[in-house]
Write a protein that holds these residues in place. Structure first.
Motif, PDB file in Angstrom:
ATOM      1  N   TYR B 193       0.845  -1.203   0.000  1.00  0.00           N
ATOM      2  CA  TYR B 193       0.000   0.000   0.000  1.00  0.00           C
ATOM      3  C   TYR B 193       0.876   1.247   0.000  1.00  0.00           C
ATOM      4  O   TYR B 193       0.632   2.210  -0.730  1.00  0.00           O
ATOM      5  CB  TYR B 193      -0.878   0.025   1.264  1.00  0.00           C
ATOM      6  CG  TYR B 193      -2.052  -0.928   1.257  1.00  0.00           C
ATOM      7  CD1 TYR B 193      -2.229  -1.854   0.247  1.00  0.00           C
ATOM      8  CD2 TYR B 193      -2.986  -0.891   2.281  1.00  0.00           C
ATOM      9  CE1 TYR B 193      -3.296  -2.732   0.261  1.00  0.00           C
ATOM     10  CE2 TYR B 193      -4.067  -1.764   2.310  1.00  0.00           C
ATOM     11  CZ  TYR B 193      -4.212  -2.683   1.294  1.00  0.00           C
ATOM     12  OH  TYR B 193      -5.267  -3.534   1.323  1.00  0.00           O
ATOM     13  N   ALA B 196       2.381   1.931  -3.259  1.00  0.00           N
ATOM     14  CA  ALA B 196       1.397   2.481  -4.191  1.00  0.00           C
ATOM     15  C   ALA B 196       1.211   3.977  -3.944  1.00  0.00           C
ATOM     16  O   ALA B 196       1.173   4.783  -4.888  1.00  0.00           O
ATOM     17  CB  ALA B 196       0.073   1.743  -4.026  1.00  0.00           C
ATOM     18  N   LEU B 197       1.098   4.366  -2.680  1.00  0.00           N
ATOM     19  CA  LEU B 197       0.871   5.778  -2.392  1.00  0.00           C
ATOM     20  C   LEU B 197       2.078   6.626  -2.754  1.00  0.00           C
ATOM     21  O   LEU B 197       1.936   7.729  -3.296  1.00  0.00           O
ATOM     22  CB  LEU B 197       0.520   5.963  -0.915  1.00  0.00           C
ATOM     23  CG  LEU B 197      -0.841   5.416  -0.497  1.00  0.00           C
ATOM     24  CD1 LEU B 197      -1.134   5.777   0.943  1.00  0.00           C
ATOM     25  CD2 LEU B 197      -1.932   5.957  -1.392  1.00  0.00           C
ATOM     26  N   GLY B 200       2.015   7.040  -6.282  1.00  0.00           N
ATOM     27  CA  GLY B 200       0.989   8.001  -6.649  1.00  0.00           C
ATOM     28  C   GLY B 200       1.451   9.435  -6.436  1.00  0.00           C
ATOM     29  O   GLY B 200       1.138  10.328  -7.229  1.00  0.00           O
ATOM     30  N   SER B 221      -0.251  19.150  -1.975  1.00  0.00           N
ATOM     31  CA  SER B 221      -0.816  18.420  -0.846  1.00  0.00           C
ATOM     32  C   SER B 221      -0.001  17.159  -0.674  1.00  0.00           C
ATOM     33  O   SER B 221       0.166  16.386  -1.618  1.00  0.00           O
ATOM     34  CB  SER B 221      -2.290  18.106  -1.124  1.00  0.00           C
ATOM     35  OG  SER B 221      -2.503  16.724  -1.087  1.00  0.00           O
ATOM     36  N   ASN B 222       0.568  16.971   0.489  1.00  0.00           N
ATOM     37  CA  ASN B 222       1.495  15.860   0.662  1.00  0.00           C
ATOM     38  C   ASN B 222       0.878  14.703   1.435  1.00  0.00           C
ATOM     39  O   ASN B 222       1.589  13.855   1.955  1.00  0.00           O
ATOM     40  CB  ASN B 222       2.782  16.334   1.336  1.00  0.00           C
ATOM     41  CG  ASN B 222       2.496  17.010   2.654  1.00  0.00           C
ATOM     42  OD1 ASN B 222       1.351  16.986   3.127  1.00  0.00           O
ATOM     43  ND2 ASN B 222       3.494  17.619   3.247  1.00  0.00           N
ATOM     44  N   GLY B 223      -0.442  14.688   1.534  1.00  0.00           N
ATOM     45  CA  GLY B 223      -1.092  13.626   2.305  1.00  0.00           C
ATOM     46  C   GLY B 223      -0.761  12.246   1.786  1.00  0.00           C
ATOM     47  O   GLY B 223      -0.468  11.331   2.552  1.00  0.00           O
ATOM     48  N   LEU B 224      -0.785  12.093   0.459  1.00  0.00           N
ATOM     49  CA  LEU B 224      -0.465  10.798  -0.142  1.00  0.00           C
ATOM     50  C   LEU B 224       0.909  10.332   0.296  1.00  0.00           C
ATOM     51  O   LEU B 224       1.105   9.195   0.705  1.00  0.00           O
ATOM     52  CB  LEU B 224      -0.437  10.942  -1.671  1.00  0.00           C
ATOM     53  CG  LEU B 224      -1.706  10.674  -2.447  1.00  0.00           C
ATOM     54  CD1 LEU B 224      -1.370  10.716  -3.918  1.00  0.00           C
ATOM     55  CD2 LEU B 224      -2.242   9.324  -2.069  1.00  0.00           C
ATOM     56  N   LEU B 226       2.744  11.331   2.836  1.00  0.00           N
ATOM     57  CA  LEU B 226       2.900  11.049   4.261  1.00  0.00           C
ATOM     58  C   LEU B 226       2.261   9.718   4.621  1.00  0.00           C
ATOM     59  O   LEU B 226       2.840   8.917   5.365  1.00  0.00           O
ATOM     60  CB  LEU B 226       2.272  12.168   5.091  1.00  0.00           C
ATOM     61  CG  LEU B 226       2.970  13.517   4.937  1.00  0.00           C
ATOM     62  CD1 LEU B 226       2.409  14.518   5.915  1.00  0.00           C
ATOM     63  CD2 LEU B 226       4.465  13.370   5.125  1.00  0.00           C
ATOM     64  N   ALA B 227       1.071   9.464   4.090  1.00  0.00           N
ATOM     65  CA  ALA B 227       0.441   8.171   4.350  1.00  0.00           C
ATOM     66  C   ALA B 227       1.327   7.059   3.809  1.00  0.00           C
ATOM     67  O   ALA B 227       1.467   5.993   4.427  1.00  0.00           O
ATOM     68  CB  ALA B 227      -0.936   8.117   3.706  1.00  0.00           C
ATOM     69  N   ALA B 230       4.153   6.421   6.201  1.00  0.00           N
ATOM     70  CA  ALA B 230       3.718   5.697   7.391  1.00  0.00           C
ATOM     71  C   ALA B 230       3.505   4.222   7.066  1.00  0.00           C
ATOM     72  O   ALA B 230       3.883   3.342   7.845  1.00  0.00           O
ATOM     73  CB  ALA B 230       2.449   6.316   7.951  1.00  0.00           C
ATOM     74  N   LEU B 231       2.930   3.943   5.890  1.00  0.00           N
ATOM     75  CA  LEU B 231       2.684   2.545   5.540  1.00  0.00           C
ATOM     76  C   LEU B 231       3.988   1.798   5.279  1.00  0.00           C
ATOM     77  O   LEU B 231       4.133   0.636   5.654  1.00  0.00           O
ATOM     78  CB  LEU B 231       1.774   2.488   4.315  1.00  0.00           C
ATOM     79  CG  LEU B 231       0.311   2.790   4.630  1.00  0.00           C
ATOM     80  CD1 LEU B 231      -0.480   3.042   3.364  1.00  0.00           C
ATOM     81  CD2 LEU B 231      -0.316   1.643   5.403  1.00  0.00           C
TER      82      LEU B 231
END
Lengths: 772, 509
Positions: B193, B196-197, B200, B221-224, B226-227, B230-231
């Protein structure tokens, strides 16, 4: 040469076990070569070093980490070497007569030599990390020394306690060293002291260094390990407590104080406060001991507090007084411990309630004890008096405000206590009994064997030195002055003198002696007060209950976190996933727009079936039903693929699903029919919540990941080129056999090989059955 | 088709394969396949110790290949390079890990030799799996692409799942395998996962390309991303057994056959850290402000949980398992510093730790006795009287783990603490030292048990089965102890090795 001397210690330490088998106790005389040679060599260097020119030697060790074997013999190091190696050599000789032949003596001598070498290393090292290395070596070797009589449970417990406390402090000190060293840009001790770094971070580092020093030097609240470590054989106690181990902390504080005391506001209140507290506590506790050795041990604690007050102040006059006290203490404490060793050896007891009339039986030993104790108590014409006088003088003139007055008052009271327990030692050990308990039990004393003269000579030597230095201070003045001068140039200008005139300091000395005598006279009252206060919490109690509490706490945590349950383990990981990436997904990303919920009613229906099957799988009571529901989910997804127009995917999904169900069923034959019902409601609710959360997370992940596409999808190009390039209408087929034909070939090869493997496995199984 | 038509077809552009670059991998895989085939075809049993010897020779060959690679990458004229279309990087870092993991294979094989015969499990499987698993680890270290990291991780893990369950007659072994498998699959999924992020967010899975993209673009936006971080951290944190992804460690370390535990604690952890360091410290360097707090949290939790829980165990294997968690915390301290010195410190720590931990579990292998079950602290009581040399070796290894000077453990701790302080992570350095204090208590407990068994236990000690020290295990222990002491006294070559092994970022050609 410095490194050679250290190497000599190492070589003798390694050789001692073998030598011990052949020589018996005489091995100590061979090992005495190492400290003896060191002391002799240091004496030849004394003239130059005490004038302020240090002898240095640097060998590279780990240049990449700023670690080098930097050794430096300056005035203060010389003073310490005189104690470590000088007293050490004498104590080695004393051990020759103390120990009777027994197995393991050679090993013991080796460890003692290694300890002497490590201690020498601490005082000679000019690199913080090297100090740490030797520091920890002294911890380990002293651990082995204290635990030498490892048949005794108490010896083991004491050794463990000692290494735990000092080892823990040492690690804190290492952290402090790294902080100070990084701030200064060098790990060289002389470099740092010459140009001390400042700032709050350095302050934190210094506190850590102080923690290390205080654990080693048994300052409050870490003082409890030292009396417990009395389990060691007497020569070891004498060595550890007079000249070495416990002085390492004092040594370090003395080195750091002149450079850092003024620059950091916390330093003086902290260090001097701890010192005074230790001095009072040690003295008070010493007053109620019956075991002569324990009495001395608490006395050591008290004296160490005194030294820390003096050398920790970072004021030239006090630094000088501290250096004098270090020397004086080394001499009288070594003598006192050796006296205890003699008493123990001859009378087989150290209990001052039982000992009686020893003084008449061995007057020489009693005289040595009296001189040494008097020096400790600060009686004039002895070295101890000179140092105490210098201390009073310095404290009277140190402009430290209220804190300074408090320190002075504490030191005076502490000295009164010192006088009292010194007298208790001499009167109790050699007089006709002491205190309220006098006369109880069977007195031991008049009929003990007299000690061999060679056994008494070393102790007497220290007593004589104490007297000589006390009468003729000029003899010891260069050593003390040179030592103090190396710490603080201004401190080197002070001088020891027998007579300063009628000064306030002299008045305080007289007051101390008078009050001390009163305390001795009222010994019975003191013991009663002590007995009434005995219930107060002690640091040793806190230490042991902290250990027990730590065990219990960790036990409980383990029971919750490590119960062996796979769902709990998985839950921990899943919760973390929800907490970190889940939160990032939720707060930092937006779901892509234009999400198509469904394209045909059939999809909605199938999706509903899939959902229902999933819920069914979770709630099924029987394993078989759960597996069927799971299969339903898979087949439903396959149908969704078909509706979406991907028959190849659907086919794969069907195959995988069927295979999975078959395997499940095969496994189910060996499992109970039903799931075990969980009685724990909260646990079930948590599982449901975690499962739901992860489901939402995965759904959100799929949407976000699919929505993050930036590149052109490859399928467009395939569709465009399928007919013109490959002449095929079915794009899936074209991809498999044309565009990605090599991939297909590879896959087929893998499958073939796998099939071959399976065939041989099956045949192997059959063959074994045939054989059986 | 006529030859003319064939001549018109453009040849398919396949990436050029530098065989030399992957030679350590080829040696390891080749060794595994040869061993498996030969053992399957051989009609008679091979001489005693043949499998272990073969594995050690294979490992030695792999180290030799690595040495040649090291010469090439440290040659100023040539330097590090990428191979196989930018999928792998050959730099000091990958060579360092190739050597570390291969050493773990060799030591593990030596330990396994007598163990398998003792337990009636003799056969080539464990050795083959160890070689394959190690190959996966080296692939992770060489990876220059997130997908390659995943490939290596799965190769490493799948072999390990089987190895953990290899002791057919011990229920704990089976249980540990299934636990490891289930939890490992989940964490691998999360790693995917994450890949993949990150793909992305950055549009690539190649490290060089990702780093290039991150340093050249400011993400709205850096949410992708950062997630994704973390993953990835979940997946890799699981492999290195960092808290809170450590839950499997005590159970699996305890249940798995002890030589497998030794391999797991060394090679598998090293491989996990190889990927962690290369992905985060090297590739995501620009985003250090975002991932350093995560790493900080992992480090603190690992240090504290590992050391405190180690204190209350009564089973030595579990104690060592928890202590390995706290060691992971120390290595994370080096990673958290996010500097060359931090990486070098972490590398030094890993290499030193590999020998310490293999040696420690090696002792447990011997003391465990037939059935691999005798791991309670009581089994170690009075070991110094029954097996003085074994007790001494274990003492050295334990002291090294505690960070006592003149062992490799002290310099390792000093190295990472120094890096943390240099990076202004004072709190972390302090917590690390605090946990070292607590952990020291654990090591001391074992030592005390060995040297100072209770007086009353004199009689019981006699009735205990004698601890056998077979030659293979003796060799492994000797090497581990010698390495620990020699590096503790003369560390410069290893310090230089670690310093020159800081990873290099290279884009695909």
């Amino acid at each position: 040469m410095l490194a050679l001397l250290l190497a000599l210690h190492a070589v003798l330490a390694l050789a001692a076990p073998a030598l011990g088998r052949r020589l018996g106790p005489r091995v100590f005389l061979v090992c005495a070569l190492a400290p003896g040679a060191t002391a002799a060599w240091a004496a030849t260097q004394a003239a130059g070093v005490l004038d302020g020119s240090a002898t240095t030697q640097v060998l590279p060790w780990v240049p990449g980490l700023g670690l080098d074997l930097a050794l430096r013999l300056d005035g203060f190091a010389l003073l310490m070497v005189a104690l470590v190696s000088g007293i050490g050599a004498v104590l080695f000789a004393y051990s020759r007569w103390y120990f009777s032949p027994r197995p393991g003596l050679g090993r013991f001598a080796g460890v003692l030599t290694a300890f002497a070498g490590s201690m020498l290393g601490v005082v000679l090292a000019d690199n913080l990390l090297l100090i740490y290395v030797f520091w920890e070596l002294t911890s380990i070797t002293s651990y082995l020394l204290i635990g030498f009589e490892d048949e005794k449970g108490s010896a083991r417990a004491a050794a463990l306690q000692a290494i735990l406390v000092t080892g823990a402090g040492g690690l804190a000190m290492l952290a402090g060293f790294v902080i100070v060293g990084q701030a200064a840009g060098t790990y060289s001790l002389s470099g740092i002291l010459a140009d001390p770094p400042g700032g709050g971070v350095v302050g934190a580092g210094l506190v850590l260094v102080l923690v290390g020093a205080c654990t080693k030097s048994a300052q409050v609240p870490f003082h409890f390990w030292l009396p417990a470590a009395m389990a060691a054989p007497t020569p070891v106690s004498a060595y550890l407590h007079s000249a070495t181990l416990v002085k390492a902390g004092v040594y370090l504080i003395a080195r750091f104080a002149p450079a850092f005391a003024a620059g950091h506001a916390f330093w003086r209140p902290l260090v001097m406060g701890l010192g005074v507290a230790t001095m009072l506590l040690g003295g008070w506790r010493a007053l109620r001991q019956h075991d002569l050795k324990l009495l001395l041990a608490y006395g050591t604690v008290s004296q160490l507090g005194f030294m820390v007050v003096l050398v920790g102040a970072g004021i030239p006059e006090l630094t000088f007084a501290g250096a004098a006290l270090i020397v004086a203490h080394g001499l009288f404490k070594a003598a006192l411990f050796m006296v205890v060793g003699i008493v123990d050896h001859q009378a087989h007891t150290r209990d001052l309630r039982v000992l009686s009339g020893l003084g008449r039986r061995m007057p020489g030993v009693a005289a040595v004890a009296a001189v040494a104790a008097a020096s400790m108590a600060g009686v004039p014409l002895l070295l101890g008096f000179l140092s105490k006088e210098a201390a009073y003088e310095g404290l009277l003139h140190a402009h430290l405000g209220v804190g300074g007055s408090l320190a002075l008052a504490g030191v005076v009271v502490g000295s009164v206590l010192t006088f009292a327990y010194g007298a208790r030692f001499v009167l109790g050990g050699f007089g006709a009994g002491f205190g309220e308990s006098a006369g109880g039990g069977d007195p031991v004393g008049p009929d003990v064997a007299r000690p061999a003269p060679a056994f008494v000579v070393p102790a007497a030597l220290f007593a004589v030195l104490t007297v000589v230095a006390g009468v003729a201070p000029a003899l010891v003045d260069p050593l003390v002055g040179g030592g103090a001068g190396a710490l603080d140039a201004a401190a080197g200008k002070a001088h020891l003198a027998l007579w300063h005139g009628f000064t306030p300091a002299l008045g305080l000395s007289v007051l101390t002696l008078a009050a001390g005598a009163l305390l001795v006279a009222g010994a019975g009252t003191v013991e009663r007060v002590q007995a009434r206060l005995a219930g107060a919490p002690s640091a040793a109690g806190v230490y042991s209950s902290a250990l027990v509490g730590l065990n219990r706490l960790a036990d409980r945590v383990t029971a919750v976190l490590q119960n062996g349950s796979l769902p709990v383990y998985l839950g921990v990981i899943l919760l973390t996933v929800l907490a970190l990436p889940g939160l990032a997904l939720l707060t930092r990303t937006r779901l892509p727009g234009g999400v198509v919920v469904g394209e045909s009613p059939l999809q909605v229906v199938v999706a509903g079936v899939v959902l229902a099957a999933a819920v069914g799988a979770a709630f099924a009571r029987r394993r078989f039903a759960a597996v069927l529901f799971l299969g339903g989910v898979g087949y439903g997804v396959a149908v969704l693929f078909v509706i979406q127009g991907a028959p190849d995917l659907a086919l794969t999904q069907l195959l995988v699903e069927t295979l999975a169900v078959v395997i499940f069923v095969l496994v189910l034959r060996h499992l109970p029919e039903r799931f075990e019902p969980s009685a724990w409601r909260l646990g079930q609710a948590t599982r449901v919540a975690v499962a739901g959360g992860v489901g939402v997370f995965v759904a959100a992940f799929s949407l976000v990941a699919a929505g993050a596409r930036t590149a052109e999808p490859v399928s467009g190009a395939y569709l465009e080129q399928a007919v013109p390039e490959a002449g095929g209408q079915n794009v899936v087929n074209v991809i498999l056999v044309d565009f990605r034909a090599f991939d297909t070939l590879g896959e087929i090869t893998v499958l073939t090989v796998a099939a071959l493997g399976i065939v041989s496995l099956v045949q192997a199984g059959r063959r074994q059955q045939d054989e059986a | 088709m006529t030859p003319a038509v064939i001549a018109q077809i453009e040849p398919i552009a396949t990436p050029e394969i530098e065989w030399f670059a992957v030679s350590p991998l080829l040696v390891l895989v080749g060794g595994a396949l040869v061993l498996l085939t030969a053992a399957a075809l051989a009609r008679s049993r091979p001489p005693r110790g043949f499998y272990a010897l073969f594995t050690v020779v294979t490992a030695a060959l792999a180290v030799a290949c690595s040495a040649l690679l090291w010469q090439r990458v440290t040659d100023p004229g040539r330097g590090p390079f990428t191979a196989i279309g930018g999928a792998i990087t050959i730099d000091g870092f990958s060579v360092f890990f190739a050597v570390t993991i291969t050493a773990a294979i060799a030591l593990g094989a030596l330990l396994a030799d007598d163990y398998l015969r003792r337990e009636g499990l003799d056969g080539p499987e464990l050795y083959v799996l160890m070689l394959l698993s190690g190959t996966g680890g080296v692939v992770m270290a060489m990876a220059n692409d997130l997908i390659v990291v995943f490939l290596g991780l799965e190769t490493l893990s799948i072999a390990l799942y089987v190895m953990a369950g290899l002791h057919l007659r011990r229920l704990e072994s089976q249980e540990s395998a299934i636990k490891y498998f289930v939890l490992g699959s989940f964490s691998s999924a999360f790693l995917l996962y994450g890949i993949a992020l990150v793909y992305g967010a950055t549009g690539s899975t190649n490290f060089g390309a990702i780093a290039g993209f991150l340093s050249g673009n400011v993400l709205a936006s850096n949410g992708l991303l950062l997630a994704g971080f973390a993953l990835l951290l979940v997946g890799l944190g699981f492999k290195v057994a960092a808290v809170p992804f450590h839950v499997w460690t005590p159970d699996v370390y305890q249940g798995a056959p002890t030589p497998v535990t030794a391999f797991m604690a060394s090679a598998s952890k090293a491989a996990g850290f190889a990927a962690l360091l290369r992905v985060f410290v090297s590739t995501f360097d620009v985003y250090r402000l975002d991932w350093r707090p995560l790493m900080w949290g992992l480090a603190v939790l690992s240090l504290l949980v590992g050391s405190f829980l180690a204190v209350v165990q009564s089973d030595v294997k579990r104690m060592l398992a928890y202590s390995s968690i706290s060691h992971a915390g120390f290595i994370l301290v080096g990673a958290e510093a996010a500097s060359d010195r931090g990486i070098a410190g972490a590398l030094f720590y890993l290499l030193a730790y590999t020998f310490m931990v293999v040696g420690s579990f090696g002792v447990a292998t011997l003391v465990g006795g037939r059935g691999d079950a005798d791991h309670g602290l009581s089994a170690y009581r009075g070991l110094s009287r029954r097996r003085p040399l074994l007790a001494l070796a274990f003492t050295v290894l334990l002291l090294a783990q505690a960070g006592v000077p003149l062992t490799s453990g002290f310099l390792a701790k000093f190295y990472v603490i120094g890096a943390a302080v240099e990076a202004d992570s004072y709190a972390l350095a302090l917590i690390a030292m605090l946990s070292a204090v607590v952990a020291a208590f654990v090591y001391l407990r074992i030592t005390v048990a060995m040297y100072m068994g209770d007086e009353t236990e004199g009689a019981e000690a006699v009735t205990r089965p004698a601890v056998r020290v077979p030659p293979g295990a003796a060799l492994a222990l000797g090497v581990a102890v010698a390495f620990t002491i020699v590096v503790g006294i003369l560390p410069s070559p290893v310090v230089d090795f670690a310093r020159d092994a800081v990873p290099v970022l290279l884009s695909a050609p």
